[in-house]
Write an enzyme that holds these catalytic residues in place. Structure first.
Site: not given
Length: 192
Positions: A9, A68, A147-148
């Site tokens: 990214n 993560d 997002f998400g």
């Protein structure tokens, strides 16, 4: 010193590079020729972040870091957790959000938190950095940014979802920005 960020990214890479300054040069997975799908089979965020750095160290012998992140909901015993991106069995975030809302139907406690763990491997040493933001899950999607799970998560102290905030607003309080700030602080004070 060069550091490999376990990502492709470009925006994330540029953002972190700006925070680190010129003391470290960040490289992406593409920059080192890594096109592998790095495994994420851990049952905790720490394990998944560490898997990324362990993989890069064993295959490329580089100083590196990986992260993560996910959403943990109290009433769902911490779900979706490490399975946040594929909670519904797919990477379709609309389906993932639908499943969360369905499982929370009728539950009074809607408290949740976003969590990020960064694993850094530098000069033979492993370091971890954590960021969390507490909040709650609302009943329906609101907002179009982010997002998400952003459209259903309202951080504590706010009246709008992450998806209703500008990127600048969100980055002041987000779990990822907190973890990155700790990483940057460590790197800026690191004696090579």
């Amino acid at each position: 010193m060069e550091l490999v960020f376990a990502t492709n990214n470009a925006h994330k890479l540029e953002e972190v590079q700006q925070m680190v300054g010129d003391k470290f040069i960040l490289k992406s997975l593409n920059d080192i020729g890594c096109t592998d799908d790095i495994p994420e089979t851990g049952v905790t965020f720490e394990e998944n972040a560490k898997q990324k750095t362990d993989y890069l160290v064993s295959k490329y012998n580089v100083n590196c870091f990986g992260d993560d992140s996910g959403l943990e909901i109290k009433a769902l015993d911490g779900e979706p957790g490490v399975y946040s991106a594929r909670y519904s069995g797919s990477r379709d975030m609309e389906k993932n959000i639908d499943l969360v809302l369905e499982k929370l139907e009728g539950k009074a406690d809607r408290s949740a938190r976003f969590k990020t763990i960064i694993s850094l491997f530098v000069n033979g040493e492993q370091h971890f950095f954590e960021g969390t933001v507490e909040g709650r899950i609302i009943n329906e999607r609101t907002g179009t940014e982010g997002f998400g799970y952003d459209p259903i998560f309202i951080p504590n102290g706010y009246e709008k979802t992450f998806a209703e905030m500008s990127l600048e607003e969100k980055n002041k309080i987000s779990h990822r920005s907190q973890a990155v700030a700790k990483l940057v602080d460590f790197l800026n004070n690191y004696n090579q």
